[in-house]
Design an enzyme around this catalytic site. Structure first.
Site, PDB file in Angstrom:
ATOM      1  N   LYS A  59      -5.407  -1.757  24.652  1.00 49.50           N
ATOM      2  CA  LYS A  59      -4.339  -1.316  23.747  1.00 49.50           C
ATOM      3  C   LYS A  59      -3.692  -2.523  23.066  1.00 49.50           C
ATOM      4  O   LYS A  59      -3.392  -2.485  21.865  1.00 49.50           O
ATOM      5  CB  LYS A  59      -3.290  -0.488  24.499  1.00 49.50           C
ATOM      6  CG  LYS A  59      -3.785   0.896  24.913  1.00 49.50           C
ATOM      7  CD  LYS A  59      -4.134   1.758  23.712  1.00 49.50           C
ATOM      8  CE  LYS A  59      -4.607   3.143  24.071  1.00 49.50           C
ATOM      9  NZ  LYS A  59      -5.123   3.901  22.924  1.00 49.50           N
ATOM     10  N   TYR A  91      -7.080  -0.802  30.448  1.00 51.88           N
ATOM     11  CA  TYR A  91      -6.536   0.103  29.421  1.00 51.88           C
ATOM     12  C   TYR A  91      -5.472  -0.621  28.594  1.00 51.88           C
ATOM     13  O   TYR A  91      -5.535  -0.642  27.353  1.00 51.88           O
ATOM     14  CB  TYR A  91      -5.943   1.322  30.137  1.00 51.88           C
ATOM     15  CG  TYR A  91      -5.189   2.290  29.272  1.00 51.88           C
ATOM     16  CD1 TYR A  91      -5.797   2.978  28.234  1.00 51.88           C
ATOM     17  CD2 TYR A  91      -3.831   2.548  29.524  1.00 51.88           C
ATOM     18  CE1 TYR A  91      -5.094   3.888  27.466  1.00 51.88           C
ATOM     19  CE2 TYR A  91      -3.121   3.461  28.758  1.00 51.88           C
ATOM     20  CZ  TYR A  91      -3.758   4.121  27.729  1.00 51.88           C
ATOM     21  OH  TYR A  91      -3.062   5.030  26.972  1.00 51.88           O
ATOM     22  N   ASP A 127     -19.990  10.450  18.162  1.00 54.63           N
ATOM     23  CA  ASP A 127     -19.519   9.420  19.094  1.00 54.63           C
ATOM     24  C   ASP A 127     -18.773   8.382  18.257  1.00 54.63           C
ATOM     25  O   ASP A 127     -19.325   7.862  17.285  1.00 54.63           O
ATOM     26  CB  ASP A 127     -20.762   8.811  19.773  1.00 54.63           C
ATOM     27  CG  ASP A 127     -20.401   7.767  20.808  1.00 54.63           C
ATOM     28  OD1 ASP A 127     -19.420   7.017  20.602  1.00 54.63           O
ATOM     29  OD2 ASP A 127     -21.112   7.688  21.829  1.00 54.63           O
TER      30      ASP A 127
END
Ligand code: SER
Length: 317
Positions: free
Chosen positions: A142, A138, A49
Site C-alpha cells: 500500500k 500488505y 486478471d
C-alpha cells in the site's frame, strides 16, 4: 457517457460500491471485473486478471471506460499467508491499471489503508503526513502503491485518487482476510450462534467505518473537482474508533444473550502495529468529507441488514 470499470467488484467495498454506482450512473454503465467465472449476477461482468494487461486493455477499449475503481487486492492476513502473491497482485495489478489509465485517460480510484502506518507512527489522531514504516507485506504494497500513484500523477498527469481505508464493516460481502474483519465476523456469528471467539484482545482500539460511509466518501472523492485534490498519495479517511469490547457492548444492547470470548492470535501483532485513531482533517478541508455513522447506528444497521440477508438465504435452501 464513458463507462466505469470496477475490479475486485465482489469484495467488501465492491459489493456495496457497484450498486451505488449503478444507481447513480445506470447499471449498463458499470462493468465488473471478476477473476473467476461468476453467474447469476444482474450486472455486466467481464472475466479477467488485473495483472494481464492485454486482457484488461481489450475490456477497457470494448466498453469505452472512462473511470476505474481498482479494488482488487490481498488484505493484511491474506498477504501474510502468501507474501509473493500479495506483492504480485497488489503491485503488478496496480501498475497494469496505472499504465492503462494513462493510455485511455481514465480517472482512477485506488484504495490504500491504515496498514501504511507502522509501530513507529504516532498512534492517536495520526496525522496525514507522518512516519510510514509498515511491518506487513500488505502495508508495504500500500505504501509503495501510494508513492507510485503520486508518481504517475506528477509524471503523466494521471487523475488518480485514493483513500486510506480504516477497518470497514459491511453486510453485502462476506468478511475478507483482514485484521479488522473481526468486526464483521462478530455480527454473522452473533446472529447465527449467539457467540463469537475474537482473535484480537478486547481492548484493541482500531479506526473503523461503516460501509455506507465508506462508499459515500469514495464516490464524493471521485466527484470532487481535480483542483480540490491536494493529496495524490492517499487521504487519511476516518469515522469511528473502537475496541472489540466496545462493539460487544453495543451488540448486547440488541442481542442480550450474546457472548464474546477472546483468543488473540498472530493477527494481534498486526493490529498492534496500526494507529488507534486517524486525523482526516485534510479530506474534510479539500473535498468536504464527513462521516455519519457512529458505533450504535452502525451496529443496529448491521444486525437489521444481516438478519434479512441470512433469513433470505435460509428460506432459499
Ligand atoms: N481491513 C484491512 C485489513 O485488516 C485494513 O485495511 O487487512
Amino acid at each position: 457517457m464513458k463507462k466505469i470499470l470496477v475490479t475486485g467488484a465482489f469484495g467488501l467495498v465492491g459489493a456495496d460500491l457497484v450498486p451505488a454506482l449503478s444507481e447513480k450512473y445506470g447499471k449498463n454503465n458499470v462493468i465488473l471485473l471478476a477473476h473467476k467465472t461468476v453467474t447469476k449476477v444482474p450486472f455486466n461482468i467481464e472475466k479477467g486478471d488485473v495483472r494481464k494487461k492485454p486482457q484488461l486493455e481489450k475490456i477497457i477499449k470494448k466498453h469505452n471506460i472512462g473511470q476505474i475503481y481498482h479494488l482488487a487486492g490481498l488484505l493484511s492476513v491474506g498477504g501474510e499467508k502468501n507474501p509473493p502473491l500479495a506483492w504480485d497482485v497488489n503491485m503488478n495489478g496496480l501498475r497494469t491499471i496505472l499504465d492503462l489509465a494513462v493510455r485511455y485517460r481514465c480517472r482512477l480510484f485506488w484504495p490504500s489503508s491504515i496498514a501504511v502506518f507502522g509501530p513507529t507512527t504516532p498512534k492517536i489522531n495520526t496525522p496525514q503526513r507522518t512516519i510510514l514504516e509498515p511491518t506487513t507485506i500488505y502495508g508495504t504494497t500500500k505504501l509503495a502503491g501510494e508513492l507510485l500513484c503520486r508518481y504517475y500523477h506528477q509524471k503523466y498527469g494521471l487523475d488518480v485518487r485514493s483513500l486510506r481505508y480504516p477497518g470497514l464493516i459491511g453486510f453485502n460481502a462476506p468478511p475478507g482476510d483482514g485484521t479488522t474483519e473481526y468486526s464483521v465476523h462478530i455480527f454473522y456469528e452473533g446472529l447465527l450462534k449467539n457467540s463469537y471467539v475474537c482473535f484480537l484482545k478486547k481492548d484493541t482500539r482500531l479506526p473503523m467505518m461503516f460501509i455506507t460511509d465508506a462508499i459515500k466518501g469514495t464516490i464524493k472523492l471521485m466527484d470532487a473537482r481535480s483542483d480540490k485534490i491536494s493529496i495524490r498519495t492517499s487521504y487519511n479517511f476516518s469515522a469511528v474508533s473502537f475496541t472489540p469490547q466496545d462493539l460487544v457492548k453495543e451488540i448486547k444492547k440488541l442481542l442480550p444473550g450474546f457472548v464474546c470470548t477472546y483468543k488473540p492470535d498472530h493477527r494481534q501483532k498486526i493490529a498492534d502495529s496500526w494507529p488507534k485513531s486517524i486525523n482526516d482533517r485534510v479530506a474534510g478541508k479539500d473535498w468536504g468529507w464527513r462521516h455519519e455513522y457512529d458505533i450504535s447506528r452502525m451496529t443496529k444497521e448491521m444486525l437489521d441488514k444481516l438478519r434479512l440477508k441470512l433469513k433470505i438465504r435460509v428460506n432459499k435452501v
